[in-house]
Motif scaffolding. Structure first.
Motif, PDB file in Angstrom:
ATOM      1  N   ALA A 164       6.372  -8.570  -2.284  1.00 10.93           N
ATOM      2  CA  ALA A 164       6.244  -6.668  -2.790  1.00 10.93           C
ATOM      3  C   ALA A 164       7.598  -7.606  -3.681  1.00 10.93           C
ATOM      4  O   ALA A 164       8.055  -7.543  -5.669  1.00 10.93           O
ATOM      5  CB  ALA A 164       6.878  -6.423  -2.149  1.00 10.93           C
ATOM      6  N   ASN A 165       9.448  -8.257  -3.377  1.00 11.74           N
ATOM      7  CA  ASN A 165       9.969  -8.723  -4.187  1.00 11.74           C
ATOM      8  C   ASN A 165       9.648 -10.003  -5.304  1.00 11.74           C
ATOM      9  O   ASN A 165      10.424  -9.387  -6.205  1.00 11.74           O
ATOM     10  CB  ASN A 165      11.336  -8.713  -3.131  1.00 11.74           C
ATOM     11  CG  ASN A 165      11.410  -7.701  -2.535  1.00 11.74           C
ATOM     12  OD1 ASN A 165      11.752  -7.993  -1.268  1.00 11.74           O
ATOM     13  ND2 ASN A 165      11.515  -6.391  -3.259  1.00 11.74           N
ATOM     14  N   VAL A 166       9.006 -10.864  -5.182  1.00 11.38           N
ATOM     15  CA  VAL A 166       8.631 -11.501  -6.317  1.00 11.38           C
ATOM     16  C   VAL A 166       7.512 -11.475  -6.978  1.00 11.38           C
ATOM     17  O   VAL A 166       7.686 -11.540  -7.903  1.00 11.38           O
ATOM     18  CB  VAL A 166       7.829 -13.049  -5.136  1.00 11.38           C
ATOM     19  CG1 VAL A 166       6.572 -13.784  -5.747  1.00 11.38           C
ATOM     20  CG2 VAL A 166       8.630 -13.587  -4.204  1.00 11.38           C
ATOM     21  N   LEU A 167       6.843 -10.459  -6.772  1.00  6.44           N
ATOM     22  CA  LEU A 167       6.301  -9.528  -7.985  1.00  6.44           C
ATOM     23  C   LEU A 167       7.099  -8.957  -9.304  1.00  6.44           C
ATOM     24  O   LEU A 167       6.596  -8.753  -9.950  1.00  6.44           O
ATOM     25  CB  LEU A 167       4.727  -9.281  -7.285  1.00  6.44           C
ATOM     26  CG  LEU A 167       3.856  -8.900  -6.548  1.00  6.44           C
ATOM     27  CD1 LEU A 167       3.057  -8.285  -5.462  1.00  6.44           C
ATOM     28  CD2 LEU A 167       2.766 -10.421  -7.534  1.00  6.44           C
ATOM     29  N   ILE A 168       7.883  -7.950  -7.887  1.00  6.43           N
ATOM     30  CA  ILE A 168       9.061  -7.040  -8.403  1.00  6.43           C
ATOM     31  C   ILE A 168       9.927  -8.687  -9.587  1.00  6.43           C
ATOM     32  O   ILE A 168      10.309  -7.942 -10.863  1.00  6.43           O
ATOM     33  CB  ILE A 168       9.552  -6.817  -7.856  1.00  6.43           C
ATOM     34  CG1 ILE A 168       8.987  -5.827  -8.066  1.00  6.43           C
ATOM     35  CG2 ILE A 168      10.855  -5.904  -8.333  1.00  6.43           C
ATOM     36  CD1 ILE A 168       9.753  -4.500  -6.211  1.00  6.43           C
TER      37      ILE A 168
ATOM     38  N   VAL B 109       7.432  -2.282   3.457  1.00  7.95           N
ATOM     39  CA  VAL B 109       6.857  -1.698   2.108  1.00  7.95           C
ATOM     40  C   VAL B 109       8.295  -1.204   1.252  1.00  7.95           C
ATOM     41  O   VAL B 109       8.974  -0.587   0.313  1.00  7.95           O
ATOM     42  CB  VAL B 109       6.184  -0.406   1.697  1.00  7.95           C
ATOM     43  CG1 VAL B 109       5.396   0.785   0.743  1.00  7.95           C
ATOM     44  CG2 VAL B 109       5.237  -1.802   2.139  1.00  7.95           C
ATOM     45  N   PHE B 110       9.175  -0.227   2.482  1.00  4.92           N
ATOM     46  CA  PHE B 110      10.201   0.458   2.169  1.00  4.92           C
ATOM     47  C   PHE B 110      11.484  -0.314   2.283  1.00  4.92           C
ATOM     48  O   PHE B 110      11.692   0.076   1.504  1.00  4.92           O
ATOM     49  CB  PHE B 110      10.197   1.038   3.904  1.00  4.92           C
ATOM     50  CG  PHE B 110      11.921   1.738   3.679  1.00  4.92           C
ATOM     51  CD1 PHE B 110      12.071   3.218   3.412  1.00  4.92           C
ATOM     52  CD2 PHE B 110      12.704   0.977   4.339  1.00  4.92           C
ATOM     53  CE1 PHE B 110      13.519   3.288   2.995  1.00  4.92           C
ATOM     54  CE2 PHE B 110      14.411   1.545   4.303  1.00  4.92           C
ATOM     55  CZ  PHE B 110      15.176   2.562   3.806  1.00  4.92           C
ATOM     56  N   THR B 111      11.059  -1.150   2.199  1.00  6.17           N
ATOM     57  CA  THR B 111      13.086  -2.549   1.974  1.00  6.17           C
ATOM     58  C   THR B 111      12.638  -3.226   1.065  1.00  6.17           C
ATOM     59  O   THR B 111      13.623  -3.421   0.162  1.00  6.17           O
ATOM     60  CB  THR B 111      12.687  -3.946   3.365  1.00  6.17           C
ATOM     61  OG1 THR B 111      12.022  -3.952   3.597  1.00  6.17           O
ATOM     62  CG2 THR B 111      13.332  -2.582   4.916  1.00  6.17           C
ATOM     63  N   ALA B 112      11.469  -3.166   0.715  1.00  6.61           N
ATOM     64  CA  ALA B 112      11.019  -4.134  -0.699  1.00  6.61           C
ATOM     65  C   ALA B 112      11.535  -3.010  -1.715  1.00  6.61           C
ATOM     66  O   ALA B 112      11.925  -3.976  -3.565  1.00  6.61           O
ATOM     67  CB  ALA B 112       9.742  -5.133  -1.043  1.00  6.61           C
ATOM     68  N   ILE B 113      10.687  -2.359  -1.783  1.00  3.48           N
ATOM     69  CA  ILE B 113      10.771  -0.976  -2.717  1.00  3.48           C
ATOM     70  C   ILE B 113      11.559  -0.541  -2.917  1.00  3.48           C
ATOM     71  O   ILE B 113      12.393  -0.199  -4.238  1.00  3.48           O
ATOM     72  CB  ILE B 113       9.765  -0.081  -2.920  1.00  3.48           C
ATOM     73  CG1 ILE B 113       8.640  -0.961  -3.005  1.00  3.48           C
ATOM     74  CG2 ILE B 113       9.109   1.359  -3.587  1.00  3.48           C
ATOM     75  CD1 ILE B 113       7.015  -0.227  -2.724  1.00  3.48           C
ATOM     76  N   TRP B 114      12.701   0.279  -1.693  1.00  2.00           N
ATOM     77  CA  TRP B 114      13.411   1.098  -1.187  1.00  2.00           C
ATOM     78  C   TRP B 114      14.708   0.276  -1.606  1.00  2.00           C
ATOM     79  O   TRP B 114      15.601   0.604  -2.274  1.00  2.00           O
ATOM     80  CB  TRP B 114      13.540   2.203  -0.511  1.00  2.00           C
ATOM     81  CG  TRP B 114      12.878   3.161  -1.004  1.00  2.00           C
ATOM     82  CD1 TRP B 114      10.523   3.174  -0.577  1.00  2.00           C
ATOM     83  CD2 TRP B 114      11.709   4.197  -2.246  1.00  2.00           C
ATOM     84  NE1 TRP B 114      10.269   4.170  -0.709  1.00  2.00           N
ATOM     85  CE2 TRP B 114      10.755   4.406  -1.546  1.00  2.00           C
ATOM     86  CE3 TRP B 114      12.993   4.226  -2.815  1.00  2.00           C
ATOM     87  CZ2 TRP B 114      10.020   5.356  -3.425  1.00  2.00           C
ATOM     88  CZ3 TRP B 114      12.495   5.422  -3.905  1.00  2.00           C
ATOM     89  CH2 TRP B 114      10.875   6.672  -4.064  1.00  2.00           C
ATOM     90  N   LEU B 115      14.627  -0.458  -0.126  1.00  2.00           N
ATOM     91  CA  LEU B 115      16.045  -0.761  -0.119  1.00  2.00           C
ATOM     92  C   LEU B 115      16.753  -2.156  -1.130  1.00  2.00           C
ATOM     93  O   LEU B 115      17.826  -1.516  -1.804  1.00  2.00           O
ATOM     94  CB  LEU B 115      16.038  -1.585   1.330  1.00  2.00           C
ATOM     95  CG  LEU B 115      17.431  -2.386   1.851  1.00  2.00           C
ATOM     96  CD1 LEU B 115      18.813  -1.061   1.718  1.00  2.00           C
ATOM     97  CD2 LEU B 115      16.862  -3.370   3.005  1.00  2.00           C
ATOM     98  N   VAL B 116      16.187  -3.013  -1.948  1.00  2.00           N
ATOM     99  CA  VAL B 116      15.934  -4.219  -2.613  1.00  2.00           C
ATOM    100  C   VAL B 116      16.744  -2.795  -3.851  1.00  2.00           C
ATOM    101  O   VAL B 116      17.349  -3.482  -5.062  1.00  2.00           O
ATOM    102  CB  VAL B 116      14.974  -4.360  -3.179  1.00  2.00           C
ATOM    103  CG1 VAL B 116      15.077  -5.643  -3.999  1.00  2.00           C
ATOM    104  CG2 VAL B 116      14.710  -5.364  -1.376  1.00  2.00           C
ATOM    105  N   ARG B 117      15.573  -2.016  -4.714  1.00  2.00           N
ATOM    106  CA  ARG B 117      15.610  -1.021  -5.454  1.00  2.00           C
ATOM    107  C   ARG B 117      17.519  -0.674  -5.529  1.00  2.00           C
ATOM    108  O   ARG B 117      18.560  -0.420  -6.562  1.00  2.00           O
ATOM    109  CB  ARG B 117      14.933   0.541  -5.517  1.00  2.00           C
ATOM    110  CG  ARG B 117      14.772   0.582  -7.233  1.00  2.00           C
ATOM    111  CD  ARG B 117      13.275   1.237  -7.323  1.00  2.00           C
ATOM    112  NE  ARG B 117      13.099   1.746  -8.625  1.00  2.00           N
ATOM    113  CZ  ARG B 117      12.602   2.585  -9.200  1.00  2.00           C
ATOM    114  NH1 ARG B 117      11.589   2.630  -8.102  1.00  2.00           N
ATOM    115  NH2 ARG B 117      11.914   3.191 -10.296  1.00  2.00           N
TER     116      ARG B 117
END
Length: 554
Positions: free
Chosen positions: A459-463, A529-537
């Motif tokens: 997910a982070n790679v895509l972002i 999903v939680f860590t990639a979207i919310w924590l990294v953000r």
């Protein structure tokens, strides 16, 4: 994007700290495991040994103490595949039916003439009558003992199939009743095996039915397959029978309705008993190790109301007569009834050791297996092999984690470091989830964790790649960050939903190691999903709010 509310930051940080706290006990596995064992012993026994007190103090009581259970392939233990002798149930049913059928036919002796039981295969009851022309009448009398089959598939059918030929009627269980009896026997066997193993204090056993007449038993942490067989391999069938005499060998013909059984201690001594017991172990409500009047190990027991009434009535009517206590086909005690025994409690004496009396009480509390078992497959997995598996799994996980971290930092710099922190939190979440629900970790489960490490950063790679595209188009850093997360969201959702579907299918349809893999995969996906979207953000937002860079290289 950059206006990250305070409540949301507190919630995300709080969840991460909670996940780390719940996963932390797994870093001190042995110490926490001993602490939990001591806490369980304290609740069960009300007191602790000096060693157990040290175990209890070895981990702070205010800290979480849930840990991931290790499966058979990691802890070592025993594996058995048992076949249940379902035909024994048919034989037992016919033996218990014989006295009732004999009395019913004897009431019609004036019409049927003399009746006698003749040899028949196991699971059948054959009765010969003197007046062959009255065979239909005998069949009619036998059918009055039949009961309806209480199953959805057996509606309108009875439990007995009665046929006749010449001067002999044959009684056996109907096909519908056999199927119903098979289901009941397997369900009861599963439950009793589970109770015996749980009472022995083992951790997270796997006890599942396989096919029509087999049970798979896997118990981590037990010494060997022989130890496991000793725990569950006996039926522990307890009966209380009337003694009609003694014999010097088991070759003696006891007569109809009687049987010859050996004494458990004295060789060459045999008892002639009534086949139908007065009371059985099924009427027991409790059994526990005690001592007799001489201080020797014994087993105290207590009956339910029906058993207590039958036991009391019999002892009142047979004062001065011997009474046999039979365990697994051997007479362990044959005391003489001295007085009326009311209240439904008593004591079993014998040449027991303390351990034997404890084991016997355990087996009697769990109940008798409804049928014997044959162990078709047995395997012992040593703790050394389990330790090797854990070591190999840890090395694989560490190598995978380091490789992913190196790749992410090399490819995306600081943002890759953010993703690596999120990956570490992700693994902690997986361990925390499994600790909370008491899930069992197996080698395939470790494979699921390693797979999660490899896919969690997708997910982070895509972002990050989307951010690069937006920056190349001349977007400002703030706008590029916002579009990177927003436009990558649909691809992230699609990928993780399909992964969840596959994991759910594996969990529902799989068994054993497959389900272990599915559990870690599902937890890993939800955590990623939680860590990639919310924590990294959140980390990027906090960094940007602090640095306020004019240009950014992703």
């Amino acid at each position: 994007m950059l206006q990250f509310p305070l409540w949301k930051r507190i919630l995300i940080i709080g969840l991460c700290l909670l996940g780390l706290a719940l996963a932390a006990p797994n870093m001190f596995y042995k110490r926490v495991e001993q602490h939990n064992d001591a806490a369980t012993a304290l609740v069960k026994n009300g007191a602790l040994t000096a060693e157990e007190q040290g175990w209890l103090a070895g981990w702070p009581s205010w800290m979480p103490s849930g840990i991931v259970n290790l499966g058979l392939d990691l802890r070592g233990g025993a594996h058995l595949l048992a076949e249940v002798h379902l035909s024994e149930v048919y034989k037992t049913r016919m033996e218990s039916l014989w006295p009732e059928l004999r009395n019913a036919l004897a009431a019609e002796r004036g019409t049927l003439g003399a009746i006698r039981r003749v040899p028949a295969p196991d699971g059948q009851l054959r009765i010969q009558i003197a007046n062959a022309d009255q065979l239909p009448k005998a069949i009619e009398v036998a059918k009055t003992l039949a009961q309806p089959v209480v199953t959805l598939t057996g509606v309108g059918q009875t439990d007995l199939a009665v046929t006749g030929e010449g001067d002999t009627i044959t009684v056996q269980l109907s096909e519908a009743e056999r199927k119903s009896a098979d289901e009941r026997t397997m369900a009861q066997s599963l439950e009793i095996v589970r109770r015996r193993i749980d009472a022995a204090g083992t951790r997270e056993p796997t006890i599942v039915r396989q096919g029509t007449d087999r049970i798979l038993i896997e118990v981590p942490g037990i010494g060997s397959a022989e130890d496991l067989k000793a725990l569950i391999g006996t039926t522990a069938k307890l009966t209380f029978n009337q003694v009609t005499g003694t014999a010097t060998s088991d070759d003696q013909t006891p007569g109809a309705g009687k049987e010859v059984l050996p004494d458990a201690e004295r060789k060459g001594l045999f008892y002639v008993l009534e086949s139908v017991p007065v009371v059985t172990g099924d009427d027991l409500t409790d059994a526990r190790p005690e001592t007799d009047q001489n201080g020797r190990p014994a087993v105290g027991f207590r009956f339910n109301p029906a058993g207590a009434r039958a036991f009391g009535d019999y002892t009142a009517a047979h004062i001065g007569e011997p009474f046999a206590i039979v365990l697994d086909g051997k007479v362990i005690s044959a005391p003489t009834i001295q007085t009326h025994i009311a209240g439904g409690s008593g004591i079993i004496t014998g040449n027991f050791t303390v351990q034997q009396s404890t084991d016997l009480a355990l087996l009697l509390r769990a109940g008798a297996l409804p049928a014997g078992m044959t162990f078709l497959e047995e395997r012992t997995i040593g703790p050394e092999l389990g330790a090797d598996s854990i070591r190999a799994g840890m090395i694989a996980s560490a190598v995978g984690f380091i490789a992913v971290v190196v790749f992410m930092v090399a490819s995306y710099g600081l943002f890759g470091a953010f993703a690596s922190i999120a990956l570490f939190i992700n693994i902690a979440f997986v361990l925390a989830f499994m600790s909370i629900i008491g899930a069992t970790l197996t080698l395939p489960g470790i494979a699921g964790i390693v797979l999660t490490i490899g896919t969690a950063v997708d997910a982070n790679v895509l972002i990050f790649e989307r951010m690069r595209e937006e920056l190349r188009r001349g977007r400002t850093p703030a706008r590029a960050f916002e579009l990177g997360f927003d436009k990558a969201m649909s691809a992230i959702v699609d990928a993780n939903v399909t992964h969840l579907m596959v994991g759910t299918i594996l969990f529902v349809l799989g068994a054993g190691p497959v389900r272990g893999f599915a559990v870690t995969l599902i937890f890993g996906i939800l955590a990623s999903v939680f860590t990639a979207i919310w924590l990294v953000r959140m980390m990027i937002a906090q960094w940007f709010a602090y640095k306020r860079p004019k240009t950014v290289v992703v």
